[in-house]
Design an enzyme around this catalytic site. Structure first.
Site, PDB file in Angstrom:
ATOM      1  N   GLU A  60      -6.562  -1.033  21.323  1.00 16.62           N
ATOM      2  CA  GLU A  60      -5.672   0.097  21.581  1.00 16.62           C
ATOM      3  C   GLU A  60      -6.364   1.298  22.193  1.00 16.62           C
ATOM      4  O   GLU A  60      -5.698   2.185  22.744  1.00 16.62           O
ATOM      5  CB  GLU A  60      -4.970   0.519  20.277  1.00 16.62           C
ATOM      6  CG  GLU A  60      -5.862   1.171  19.223  1.00 16.62           C
ATOM      7  CD  GLU A  60      -6.533   0.190  18.291  1.00 16.62           C
ATOM      8  OE1 GLU A  60      -6.873   0.584  17.159  1.00 16.62           O
ATOM      9  OE2 GLU A  60      -6.749  -0.972  18.699  1.00 16.62           O
ATOM     10  N   HIS A 102     -11.176  -2.819  18.906  1.00 18.40           N
ATOM     11  CA  HIS A 102      -9.946  -2.023  18.991  1.00 18.40           C
ATOM     12  C   HIS A 102      -9.352  -2.112  20.395  1.00 18.40           C
ATOM     13  O   HIS A 102      -9.757  -1.363  21.291  1.00 18.40           O
ATOM     14  CB  HIS A 102     -10.230  -0.567  18.632  1.00 18.40           C
ATOM     15  CG  HIS A 102     -10.490  -0.343  17.181  1.00 18.40           C
ATOM     16  ND1 HIS A 102      -9.497  -0.057  16.271  1.00 18.40           N
ATOM     17  CD2 HIS A 102     -11.643  -0.399  16.476  1.00 18.40           C
ATOM     18  CE1 HIS A 102     -10.017   0.078  15.073  1.00 18.40           C
ATOM     19  NE2 HIS A 102     -11.320  -0.133  15.163  1.00 18.40           N
ATOM     20  N   VAL A 162       8.596  21.701  26.720  1.00 20.05           N
ATOM     21  CA  VAL A 162       9.275  20.455  27.060  1.00 20.05           C
ATOM     22  C   VAL A 162      10.039  19.886  25.861  1.00 20.05           C
ATOM     23  O   VAL A 162      11.206  19.490  25.972  1.00 20.05           O
ATOM     24  CB  VAL A 162       8.246  19.412  27.559  1.00 20.05           C
ATOM     25  CG1 VAL A 162       8.921  18.067  27.807  1.00 20.05           C
ATOM     26  CG2 VAL A 162       7.549  19.909  28.809  1.00 20.05           C
ATOM     27  N   ASP A 163       9.395  19.835  24.707  1.00 16.99           N
ATOM     28  CA  ASP A 163       9.962  19.134  23.561  1.00 16.99           C
ATOM     29  C   ASP A 163      11.268  19.764  23.084  1.00 16.99           C
ATOM     30  O   ASP A 163      12.278  19.076  22.921  1.00 16.99           O
ATOM     31  CB  ASP A 163       8.940  19.096  22.414  1.00 16.99           C
ATOM     32  CG  ASP A 163       7.582  18.631  22.882  1.00 16.99           C
ATOM     33  OD1 ASP A 163       7.540  17.751  23.763  1.00 16.99           O
ATOM     34  OD2 ASP A 163       6.564  19.145  22.395  1.00 16.99           O
ATOM     35  N   SER A 164      11.253  21.082  22.843  1.00 16.85           N
ATOM     36  CA  SER A 164      12.471  21.725  22.351  1.00 16.85           C
ATOM     37  C   SER A 164      13.559  21.742  23.420  1.00 16.85           C
ATOM     38  O   SER A 164      14.750  21.648  23.108  1.00 16.85           O
ATOM     39  CB  SER A 164      12.169  23.145  21.869  1.00 16.85           C
ATOM     40  OG  SER A 164      11.701  23.963  22.917  1.00 16.85           O
ATOM     41  N   THR A 165      13.171  21.820  24.697  1.00 13.72           N
ATOM     42  CA  THR A 165      14.154  21.799  25.777  1.00 13.72           C
ATOM     43  C   THR A 165      14.879  20.457  25.830  1.00 13.72           C
ATOM     44  O   THR A 165      16.106  20.393  25.965  1.00 13.72           O
ATOM     45  CB  THR A 165      13.469  22.082  27.131  1.00 13.72           C
ATOM     46  OG1 THR A 165      12.858  23.369  27.081  1.00 13.72           O
ATOM     47  CG2 THR A 165      14.471  22.041  28.270  1.00 13.72           C
ATOM     48  N   LYS A 224       4.588  12.521  23.898  1.00 10.61           N
ATOM     49  CA  LYS A 224       4.966  13.487  24.926  1.00 10.61           C
ATOM     50  C   LYS A 224       5.471  12.802  26.206  1.00 10.61           C
ATOM     51  O   LYS A 224       6.462  13.220  26.795  1.00 10.61           O
ATOM     52  CB  LYS A 224       3.774  14.389  25.257  1.00 10.61           C
ATOM     53  CG  LYS A 224       4.023  15.398  26.352  1.00 10.61           C
ATOM     54  CD  LYS A 224       4.888  16.565  25.915  1.00 10.61           C
ATOM     55  CE  LYS A 224       4.093  17.497  25.035  1.00 10.61           C
ATOM     56  NZ  LYS A 224       4.845  18.740  24.704  1.00 10.61           N
ATOM     57  N   CYS A 248      -9.649  -5.126  13.457  1.00 10.77           N
ATOM     58  CA  CYS A 248     -10.783  -4.590  12.703  1.00 10.77           C
ATOM     59  C   CYS A 248     -10.587  -4.856  11.203  1.00 10.77           C
ATOM     60  O   CYS A 248     -10.641  -5.995  10.774  1.00 10.77           O
ATOM     61  CB  CYS A 248     -10.979  -3.116  13.018  1.00 10.77           C
ATOM     62  SG  CYS A 248     -12.614  -2.492  12.571  1.00 10.77           S
ATOM     63  N   TYR A 249     -10.344  -3.822  10.390  1.00  6.64           N
ATOM     64  CA  TYR A 249     -10.089  -4.056   8.965  1.00  6.64           C
ATOM     65  C   TYR A 249      -8.929  -5.022   8.780  1.00  6.64           C
ATOM     66  O   TYR A 249      -8.950  -5.866   7.871  1.00  6.64           O
ATOM     67  CB  TYR A 249      -9.783  -2.730   8.260  1.00  6.64           C
ATOM     68  CG  TYR A 249      -9.445  -2.883   6.798  1.00  6.64           C
ATOM     69  CD1 TYR A 249     -10.452  -2.895   5.831  1.00  6.64           C
ATOM     70  CD2 TYR A 249      -8.130  -3.025   6.368  1.00  6.64           C
ATOM     71  CE1 TYR A 249     -10.148  -3.044   4.480  1.00  6.64           C
ATOM     72  CE2 TYR A 249      -7.812  -3.178   5.024  1.00  6.64           C
ATOM     73  CZ  TYR A 249      -8.823  -3.181   4.086  1.00  6.64           C
ATOM     74  OH  TYR A 249      -8.524  -3.344   2.748  1.00  6.64           O
ATOM     75  N   GLY A 255      -9.165   0.423   9.528  1.00  8.32           N
ATOM     76  CA  GLY A 255      -9.251   1.365   8.420  1.00  8.32           C
ATOM     77  C   GLY A 255     -10.693   1.571   8.006  1.00  8.32           C
ATOM     78  O   GLY A 255     -11.581   0.806   8.397  1.00  8.32           O
ATOM     79  N   GLY A 268      10.724  27.207  24.892  1.00  3.31           N
ATOM     80  CA  GLY A 268      10.478  27.198  26.329  1.00  3.31           C
ATOM     81  C   GLY A 268       9.700  25.980  26.772  1.00  3.31           C
ATOM     82  O   GLY A 268       9.546  25.720  27.961  1.00  3.31           O
TER      83      GLY A 268
END
Length: 507
Positions: A166, A164, A221-224, A363, A83-84, A56, A219
């Site tokens: 990550e 970090h 990926v996500d909504s499909t 994703k 870190c923080y 942070g 059309g």
């Protein structure tokens, strides 16, 4: 079905908090991000294998800094401070933290005195801090140092790292997270079948047994994946998919996507609302205003598309974690980057409730889920296309003339990528029509036409991205094709900006 056990990430305001959860999920561990102030009773209910305190922007000795008892967290589950989070752990448990003589940002080398799993004795890491641990808490020992200060501590049921693990810049960062997971005795059981099972159960619990759902498809990926998931659970007759031609789609996209949806068995209705969107966008140049206008008109179009006989109560959307983190300030205090029509542009008073099954997924996880549902590679690996469509790729006011230029240029660019075998190597590629004109010479005449920018990036989740290093011959060929075939463009440039400092889209 209860939420699966996993790791609980408490957000203290770092811009990369979400990457902690992402790395853990990649490693096969379920993880959730919550505010640093999540009540202790809620934490106990989740029964996490381990708790992680994020980084942070604050200093632990400032009175306005976010804080909580680390001791009570360690009593619930083994705890890792980053870190923080490490500094808070040190201060709360009786150690000392002081302001460093200078801030440390960027790559550094740490030397480990204790062997922990697969962590190498010497490790290059990414630092981002101004405060330094002076004295570890009682019962803790320093297990890694830089040349200037402690870089990692370890104690009973707890670890802390000043760097970090990550971020991609830290070498063997995953090994640090795995060492903590080993301390927690956490099983690696988060995969596509578990994701599908969890999301299906959540949908059943949220959507009533006779409720109908309206699914607005883009059309992409996500909504499909969302529409396919909902149809598998609720049945075709209860999931009404609407694909809107908002006039902001790519060349031939409306017809092609409709056919694809029919082929995978969705209950799909195509709606041509081109004039409604273009009329609403007339005169608007601010990107936020354009996004929110499109979000408003989408809802109006969906409302009009509903058959009165359908008992619609829910609107389904393919919102992802990166959409949320960029649209809403994080629980720990990071800043809003931009609004997305699916999370930031909806009317305050909406007739339908929202169901967002993949809101907490990245994703790549959505693609794995789609593959588990049996969707094809071509559907799952289409480049991301923003909900506002070409409206945010045509900078400035939207006109039909500009959109037609964009469609043709985009078609040339994407076709060239496919011909060269580059499409699947790139996360996202597109064109941006700039609100400037330049002088050119074509044939024997002078031209004064538009400038087109090409954008192509590599990424794994859209949170960070780097520009794709095309061969010069490819860029030369694409530029020639566009300026020769697309009337209205006489200059092509290539965007070589990474994210950060830029975003992937221009608006």
């Amino acid at each position: 079905m209860q939420t699966p056990r996993g790791f609980l990430v408490l957000d203290f305001g770092s811009q990369v908090t979400m990457l902690i959860a992402r790395r853990l999920r990649e490693l096969g561990f379920y993880s959730e991000i919550h505010s640093h102030s999540l009540p202790l009773d809620e934490i106990k209910k989740r029964n996490p294998y381990g708790i992680i305190l994020s980084g942070g922007p604050n200093s632990v000795y400032e009175t306005t800094s976010p804080r909580r008892s680390v001791k009570e967290l360690i009593e619930v589950a083994p705890t890792l401070g980053i870190c923080y989070g490490m500094q808070l752990m040190v201060q709360d448990l009786g150690g000392k933290v002081h302001r460093g003589e200078s801030r440390e940002y960027g790559l550094a080398t740490v030397n480990w005195s204790e062997s922990l799993g697969g962590i190498p004795k010497q490790q290059k890491v990414w630092m981002s801090h101004g405060d330094v641990v002076d004295t570890p808490p009682p019962g803790f020992e320093i297990v890694a140092r830089t040349s200037d200060h402690p870089a990692a501590i370890k104690g009973p049921r707890a670890m802390g790292v000043q760097f970090h693990p990550e971020v991609a810049h830290t070498e063997q960062g995953n090994e640090v997270l795995l060492a903590f997971a080993d301390l927690c005795k956490a099983p690696r059981d988060w995969d596509a079948p578990h994701m599908a099972e969890l999301l299906m159960q959540r949908i059943r619990e949220q959507v009533g047994p006779t409720d109908h759902v309206l699914c607005g498809l883009s059309g992409g990926v996500d909504s499909t994946v969302v529409a396919t998931l909902l149809t598998r659970i609720l049945g075709q007759e209860r999931v009404h998919c609407v694909f809107v031609n908002n006039g902001l789609l790519r060349k031939n996209e409306f017809e092609t996507v409709l056919k694809n949806y029919e082929n995978i068995g969705l209950n799909i209705k195509g709606v041509d609302a081109t004039q409604e969107f273009l009329s609403a966008l007339k005169g608007k140049t601010d990107p936020e205003e354009k996004r929110k206008t499109i979000g408003r008109v989408f809802i109006e179009v969906f409302d009009a598309a509903i058959d009165p006989k359908w008992p619609i109560k829910w609107l389904a959307q393919g919102t992802l974690y990166p959409d949320v983190i960029e649209s809403v300030s994080s629980t720990g205090g990071s800043v809003t980057i931009k609004s997305h029509h699916n999370v930031g542009g909806l009317p305050e008073k909406m007739k339908m409730k929202l169901v967002e099954p993949v809101r907490e997924l990245f994703k790549d996880e959505v693609r794995k889920l789609g593959a588990e549902l049996g969707l094809s590679h071509d559907l799952l690996w289409r480049h991301p296309f923003p909900g506002p469509g070409l409206a945010i790729r045509v900078l400035g006011e939207i006109t039909e003339e500009k959109l037609e230029i964009m469609r043709e240029a985009d078609h040339v660019f994407i076709s060239a990528l496919r011909e060269a075998g580059l499409y699947d190597k790139i996360w996202q590629a597109f064109c941006v029509l700039l609100p400037i004109q330049s002088v050119g010479v074509q044939g024997d005449g002078r031209t004064y036409e538009r400038v087109l920018a090409l954008r192509a990036v590599t990424s794994s989740d859209g949170m960070t991205a780097d520009w794709y290093p095309f061969e010069f011959n490819f860029l030369r060929d694409v530029s020639n094709r566009i300026t020769n075939r697309v009337r209205g463009i006489n200059r092509v440039v290539y965007d070589v900006t990474s994210k950060p400092p830029g975003t992937i889209e221009w608006e």
